[in-house]
Design an enzyme around this catalytic site. Structure first.
Site, PDB file in Angstrom:
ATOM      1  N   HIS A   1     138.208  63.706 -12.948  1.00  0.00           N
ATOM      2  CA  HIS A   1     136.988  63.600 -12.043  1.00  0.00           C
ATOM      3  C   HIS A   1     136.569  62.147 -12.056  1.00  0.00           C
ATOM      4  O   HIS A   1     136.509  61.465 -13.184  1.00  0.00           O
ATOM      5  CB  HIS A   1     135.932  64.266 -12.641  1.00  0.00           C
TER       6      HIS A   1
ATOM      7  N   ARG B   1     127.014  61.716  -5.263  1.00  0.00           N
ATOM      8  CA  ARG B   1     127.614  60.563  -4.258  1.00  0.00           C
ATOM      9  C   ARG B   1     127.301  61.226  -2.980  1.00  0.00           C
ATOM     10  O   ARG B   1     127.264  60.626  -1.762  1.00  0.00           O
ATOM     11  CB  ARG B   1     129.072  60.448  -4.536  1.00  0.00           C
TER      12      ARG B   1
END
Ligand SMILES: Cc1cc2nc3c(=O)[nH]c(=O)nc-3n(C[C@H](O)[C@H](O)[C@H](O)COP(=O)(O)OP(=O)(O)OC[C@H]3O[C@@H](n4cnc5c(N)ncnc54)[C@H](O)[C@@H]3O)c2cc1C
Length: 496
Positions: A265, A288
């Site tokens: 990740h 995000r």
């Protein structure tokens, strides 16, 4: 001895709890084993949400009507690359609405926010406004199961915590006429960690023991075996995530698949008070999704933050190389967010701020912390540029099309407020695992090297491999747990 109408489920993450719930609905007795003293595994930590297409939340609450099962399938295949298994992806996507409906209608979990995560062509990742999704889901299931009334039902639930499964029991039958050897799993042995005694129980087994993203140090470490190159990275997983199910299944002849496919990740939070800690808190992808921007420590953006995780991770490592970062301690990037992102994820922001992982400050203060000279206005300039993308005046040079709803308020120039934190790539999810068929049955090879079902053994959730191919999309793991938890419950109840 084997009891009729009885199934053993191993693991109390979302996959194991879903299968248990479904089996109880089907009036099957369940023994549920968990090696730790609490429910939830990594599932309880899930922070971005669960994918669903054509749900009430997506269509009615958010008016997103152009998404479709086909579009979700295409996104998943693209993400899985050449390792995509279309049958499994099809099952995942086609059942996503039912999965979200089950959680929100039957279990009454609020999942009213819908975000667009990396690699998704539409907003379809559901979470609630009050509690992180993993915590909300596990709490609801735990409550249901702990209140399950065995006395008034003609089937029962036996929950054994601190019970570590150490062996699967196999029955072998040789057929001399056909020269074949059929195997089946008839039970398991577990170590009762309270009494230190080994006990056996009998019945078909559903393995829901999770992945191996924390299996750094064990003698038979799967990370050492398959991805030595990742041993120096930190992990977001809890320490119990040591690939027990994969190892147990391998010992009874199950096939493993895609074991070298480990998801890094891109965004684990660095605690600046304890930067080298191996265990990191995940900076949810939804950060995000609601507008978070990634900057290198020289003050520049370097890519589209909403690509799939593997691509964002790749761009981070590439950027480290480009700007000459080699030292482990320097391997960090910044996430920068604005007030409109805060308003969309208040609960998460407040949690990260409280933990000292995310900060609200002026751009000037951040510049100071980064050791920039007074003349260095890079971050401000870059945010002014991003505002042009947000306002639709220019197109993003990296091709990102979705940003925060509102632009950054930069009216105070260097004294304008932003949110920021430091991030680094982390071992997060293992796509590989036990090979299953579309009924969640574990596959093995017979004595003629033909792939066959290993009767009596099922694998669901992260312990299984193949559903996500080379890269899992955000929100698809919780979905996998629910969808294949239900598939396995149906499949095993037809078997017993
Ligand atoms: C920080 C974080 C955030 C995430 N956010 C999201 C998200 O927003 N959306 C999403 O889709 N996915 C997310 N994921 C991924 C997802 O949470 C997990 O992949 C998924 O929940 C795995 O569920 P599971 O039931 O397969 O395993 P787990 O939830 O890990 O549960 C496995 C259980 O099995 C037990 N167990 C293991 N071995 C044994 C044994 N030998 N005997 C008995 N018990 C055993 C473990 O103790 C554990 O309780 C996130 C993961 C992390 C770490």
């Amino acid at each position: 001895m084997a009891r009729s109408n009885h199934v053993i489920v191993v693991g109390t993450g979302l996959a194991g709890l879903t299968a248990t719930y479904e089996l109880l609905q089907k009036k099957v007795s369940v023994t549920l084993l968990e090696k730790t003293n609490q429910f939830g595994g990594n599932s309880i930590k899930a922070s971005s949400g669960i994918n669903g297409v054509k749900t009430y939340q997506q269509t009615t609450l958010h008016n997103i009507n152009d998404d479709s099962i086909d579009s979700f399938i295409n996104d998943s295949i693209k993400s899985a690359k050449s390792l995509a298994n279309k049958d499994l992806i099809n099952i995942l996507a086609s059942n996503s609405k039912n999965a979200v409906d089950w959680l929100s209608k039957d279990l009454k979990i609020e999942l009213n926010y819908v975000a667009q995560l990396g690699g998704h062509s539409h907003p379809r990742t559901h979470r609630g406004s009050n509690l992180p999704p993993g915590f909300a889901i596990i709490s609801a299931l735990k409550k249901y199961l702990e209140n399950f009334d065995s006395i008034n039902s003609n089937h029962n639930l036996n929950i054994l915590k601190n019970s570590k499964v150490i062996e699967l029991i196999k029955e072998s039958n040789s057929n001399l006429n056909t020269n074949t050897n059929t195997n089946k799993i008839i039970g398991l042995k577990y170590l009762d960690l309270n009494s230190n005694k080994i006990n056996s129980i009998y019945g078909p087994v559903i393995l829901a023991t999770g992945g191996f993203s924390a299996d750094f140090d064990s003698e038979d470490s799967l990370l050492k075996q398959y991805r030595k190159d990742l041993l120096s990275l930190p992990s977001t997983n809890s320490a119990q995530t040591t690939g027990d199910g994969q190892k147990l299944a391998l010992k009874v002849g199950a096939k493993l698949i895609h074991m070298d496919q480990v998801q890094i990740h891109p965004t684990g939070f660095i605690d600046i008070q304890d930067p080298l800690n191996k265990w990191k808190i995940l900076a949810a992808e939804a950060l995000r999704g609601v507008g978070g921007l990634l900057f290198n420590t020289q003050g520049d953006r370097f890519g589209n933050e909403l690509l799939t995780r593997d691509k964002v991770t790749e761009s981070i490592f590439k950027n480290f190389e480009q700007i000459g970062i080699n030292q482990e301690t320097d391997k960090k990037v910044l996430i920068i967010l604005n007030e409109s992102s805060y308003n969309k994820m208040k609960m998460n922001f407040d949690f990260y701020i409280k933990r000292g992982l995310l900060f609200k400050s002026s751009i000037r203060e951040l510049n100071k912390q980064l050791g920039f000279s007074k003349e260095n206005n890079k971050i401000l300039k870059n945010l002014i540029q991003v505002n042009k993308y947000i306002n639709g005046i220019e197109e993003d040079e990296f091709g990102r099309t979705v940003f925060s709803d509102e632009p950054f308020d930069l009216s105070q120039e260097l004294d304008s407020s932003i949110y920021y934190g430091y991030l680094t790539p982390v071992v997060h999810f293992t796509m590989g695992g036990i090979k299953i068929d579309s009924n969640a049955r574990v596959l093995t090879e017979d004595s003629n090297n033909h792939e066959v079902v290993l009767k009596g053994l099922y694998a669901i959730g992260e312990v299984s491999g193949g559903v996500h191919g080379a890269n899992r999309l955000g929100g698809s793991s919780l979905l996998e747990c629910v969808v294949f938890g239900k598939v396995a419950a149906r499949s095993v109840s037809e078997y017993i």
